[in-house]
Design an enzyme around this catalytic site. Structure first.
Site, PDB file in Angstrom:
ATOM      1  N   GLY A  11       0.855  -1.186   0.000  1.00  0.00           N
ATOM      2  CA  GLY A  11       0.000   0.000   0.000  1.00  0.00           C
ATOM      3  C   GLY A  11       0.890   1.234   0.000  1.00  0.00           C
ATOM      4  O   GLY A  11       2.110   1.129  -0.179  1.00  0.00           O
ATOM      5  N   ASP A 131     -11.672   6.496   5.333  1.00  0.00           N
ATOM      6  CA  ASP A 131     -11.093   6.017   4.065  1.00  0.00           C
ATOM      7  C   ASP A 131     -11.831   4.770   3.588  1.00  0.00           C
ATOM      8  O   ASP A 131     -11.224   3.781   3.167  1.00  0.00           O
ATOM      9  CB  ASP A 131      -9.598   5.729   4.244  1.00  0.00           C
ATOM     10  CG  ASP A 131      -8.847   5.707   2.913  1.00  0.00           C
ATOM     11  OD1 ASP A 131      -9.401   6.202   1.904  1.00  0.00           O
ATOM     12  OD2 ASP A 131      -7.714   5.195   2.881  1.00  0.00           O
TER      13      ASP A 131
HETATM   14  N1  ATP Z   1      -5.593  -8.639   6.768  1.00  0.00           N
HETATM   15  C1  ATP Z   1      -5.367  -8.725   5.469  1.00  0.00           C
HETATM   16  N2  ATP Z   1      -5.572  -9.875   4.811  1.00  0.00           N
HETATM   17  C2  ATP Z   1      -5.345  -9.948   3.474  1.00  0.00           C
HETATM   18  N3  ATP Z   1      -4.927  -8.920   2.716  1.00  0.00           N
HETATM   19  C3  ATP Z   1      -4.719  -7.732   3.320  1.00  0.00           C
HETATM   20  C4  ATP Z   1      -4.917  -7.575   4.730  1.00  0.00           C
HETATM   21  N4  ATP Z   1      -4.649  -6.291   5.053  1.00  0.00           N
HETATM   22  C5  ATP Z   1      -4.313  -5.683   3.916  1.00  0.00           C
HETATM   23  N5  ATP Z   1      -4.329  -6.529   2.866  1.00  0.00           N
HETATM   24  C6  ATP Z   1      -4.010  -6.197   1.457  1.00  0.00           C
HETATM   25  O1  ATP Z   1      -3.006  -5.201   1.433  1.00  0.00           O
HETATM   26  C7  ATP Z   1      -3.514  -3.989   0.825  1.00  0.00           C
HETATM   27  C8  ATP Z   1      -2.906  -2.776   1.526  1.00  0.00           C
HETATM   28  O2  ATP Z   1      -3.305  -2.779   2.900  1.00  0.00           O
HETATM   29  P1  ATP Z   1      -3.668  -1.439   3.683  1.00  0.00           P
HETATM   30  O3  ATP Z   1      -4.763  -0.722   2.933  1.00  0.00           O
HETATM   31  O4  ATP Z   1      -3.952  -1.766   5.099  1.00  0.00           O
HETATM   32  O5  ATP Z   1      -2.283  -0.675   3.549  1.00  0.00           O
HETATM   33  P2  ATP Z   1      -1.978   0.883   3.362  1.00  0.00           P
HETATM   34  O6  ATP Z   1      -0.496   1.012   3.277  1.00  0.00           O
HETATM   35  O7  ATP Z   1      -2.667   1.634   4.432  1.00  0.00           O
HETATM   36  O8  ATP Z   1      -2.642   1.139   1.955  1.00  0.00           O
HETATM   37  P3  ATP Z   1      -3.288   2.458   1.319  1.00  0.00           P
HETATM   38  O9  ATP Z   1      -2.988   3.619   2.220  1.00  0.00           O
HETATM   39  O10 ATP Z   1      -2.621   2.529  -0.030  1.00  0.00           O
HETATM   40  O11 ATP Z   1      -4.761   2.169   1.214  1.00  0.00           O
HETATM   41  C9  ATP Z   1      -5.028  -4.108   0.953  1.00  0.00           C
HETATM   42  O12 ATP Z   1      -5.693  -3.354  -0.059  1.00  0.00           O
HETATM   43  C10 ATP Z   1      -5.239  -5.609   0.767  1.00  0.00           C
HETATM   44  O13 ATP Z   1      -5.217  -5.971  -0.589  1.00  0.00           O
END
Ligand code: ATP
Length: 384
Positions: A11, A131
């Site tokens: 992400g 979000d």
């Molecule tokens: N618990 C989980 N189980 C499976 N896949 C997950 C899980 N948590 C996150 N992911 C995958 O990882 C991706 C990124 O996770 P997350 O949105 O928490 O990260 P981020 O760095 O905050 O992303 P962003 O700010 O770009 O939305 C999610 O869109 C999903 O595809």
């Protein structure tokens, strides 16, 4: 304690891995966040929110553990086998075409009930997510959802923090920085946009920012001196919300159903997939109307999740009596397995198959022009 297995996704702030926990004897997701990318205040906030949410709600992706070293924070989360809804629908889109949309063998109604339940639970604790979007809705192999990524969440009922969240999904009041906005009511808008995305596979707006009148034709000035590109779709939505949804989303699909030939030349594209319990275009049009009227009024005070939920329930109880529309035509589906090409090995539930939509899904007959269809749709909308 945790054996890292495979990378799931990166992400903007983190990389997420599938791992095995020998203590819990289950798969978990490790969200690994480099400290240089994330402030300690940000992490403290996310941790506090995850603790408040606890492990009490089946549709919230719970934090199971947390640790850190000099360079990284690691949030240990429940593992969701089928990834996020954005990717899931992307795969469905690749397998469908306008004449034969992919059929998603999951109930949209269940999914929305679960989403509302998760959000309602968070709101009851005074937590706004800020979000909500398909990327943050995770799918388990049983076809249930878990709302994830509480990194932008807040316990502040009112906020003057603008630009938090994702442009396509944020409420208009979160772009312009003069007054504080109601964080929970802003979530309602994001639910509305998310629902439109889930139904049709397209976001209505790049950003729902107002022009402040001082900028050039091609720019819209957001709060805190940010400039957003003009979003014509949002301008059209402001002029006529229902008309905009009709021309962008409903008309292209009706055009195909009606004519068995894709002639729509206006805005928008037909959906490339349909949910198994949303094959009736009248149900879809009613849901759209409710979304626009209850979740996406421009004035946040006019938004109501409770009202939306009651009205959805009335549509769904009506269509309950006409259930099994899809079952009736089961033999016409071409069953395809849902595979994620990039991640290959994910265990998706049996999910997508082709639907002979023009014959089976259409509650419409004849070849009425689109304008007449619009009127017909309007007159058939049953709720007041
Ligand atoms: N618990 C989980 N189980 C499976 N896949 C997950 C899980 N948590 C996150 N992911 C995958 O990882 C991706 C990124 O996770 P997350 O949105 O928490 O990260 P981020 O760095 O905050 O992303 P962003 O700010 O770009 O939305 C999610 O869109 C999903 O595809």
């Amino acid at each position: 304690m945790y054996s890292k297995l495979t990378k799931i996704q990166s992400g903007s702030f983190s990389t997420v891995y599938k791992a095995w926990s020998s203590t819990l004897e289950q798969y978990v997701a490790l969200k690994v966040i480099p400290k240089k990318k994330y402030s300690s205040e940000g992490m403290d906030n996310e941790y506090k929110i995850m603790k408040l949410l606890g492990r009490n709600h089946p549709n919230i992706c719970s934090m199971l553990d947390f640790y850190e070293d000099d360079s990284y924070y690691v949030v240990v989360l429940e593992y969701c086998e089928c990834g996020d809804l954005y990717d899931f629908l992307d795969i469905a889109k690749k397998q469908g075409d306008p004449y034969s949309p992919a059929l998603i063998q999951l109930d949209f109604r269940n999914l929305i009930n679960q989403l509302f339940s998760a959000i309602n639970y968070a709101h009851s604790l005074g937590i706004a997510h800020r979000d909500i979007k398909p990327e943050n809705i995770l799918l388990t192999k049983d076809g249930n959802i878990k709302l994830a990524d509480w990194g932008h969440a807040t316990t502040d009922a009112k906020s003057k923090e603008y630009h938090i969240g994702t442009d396509n999904y944020r409420g208009p009041e979160t772009f312009n920085g003069t007054e504080s906005y109601d964080t929970i009511k802003s979530d309602y808008w994001s639910i509305g946009v998310t629902m439109l995305y889930l139904i049709f596979g397209q976001c209505p707006f790049k950003c729902a920012a107002f022009s402040n009148g001082d900028v050039s034709e091609t720019e819209i000035l957001g709060g805190n001196d940010r400039v957003y590109p003009r979003c014509n779709n949002f301008t059209n939505f402001l002029e006529n919300p229902h008309g905009f949804v009709f021309t962008s989303y409903l008309a292209p699909s009706i055009s195909i159903i009606e004519n068995n030939d894709y002639k729509w030349s206006g805005n928008g594209k037909p959906a490339l997939y349909v949910w198994q319990d949303l094959v009736d275009i009248y149900d879809v049009s009613q849901l759209c109307r409710i979304i626009v009227d209850t979740l996406m009024p421009i004035d946040p005070e006019d938004r109501s999740m409770v009202h939306a939920f009651d009205l959805f329930a009335s549509v769904w109880s009506k269509s309950n009596q006409e259930q099994n529309v899809t079952k009736q035509y089961e033999n016409n589906y071409t069953h395809l397995s849902l595979k994620n090409e990039s991640a290959g090995t994910k265990d998706y539930p049996p999910a997508v198959c082709g639907l002979e939509q023009h014959e089976n899904a259409s509650p419409l007959t004849g070849s009425t022009p689109i304008e007449k269809q619009y009127n017909l749709l309007e007159s058939r909308i049953a709720y007041s």
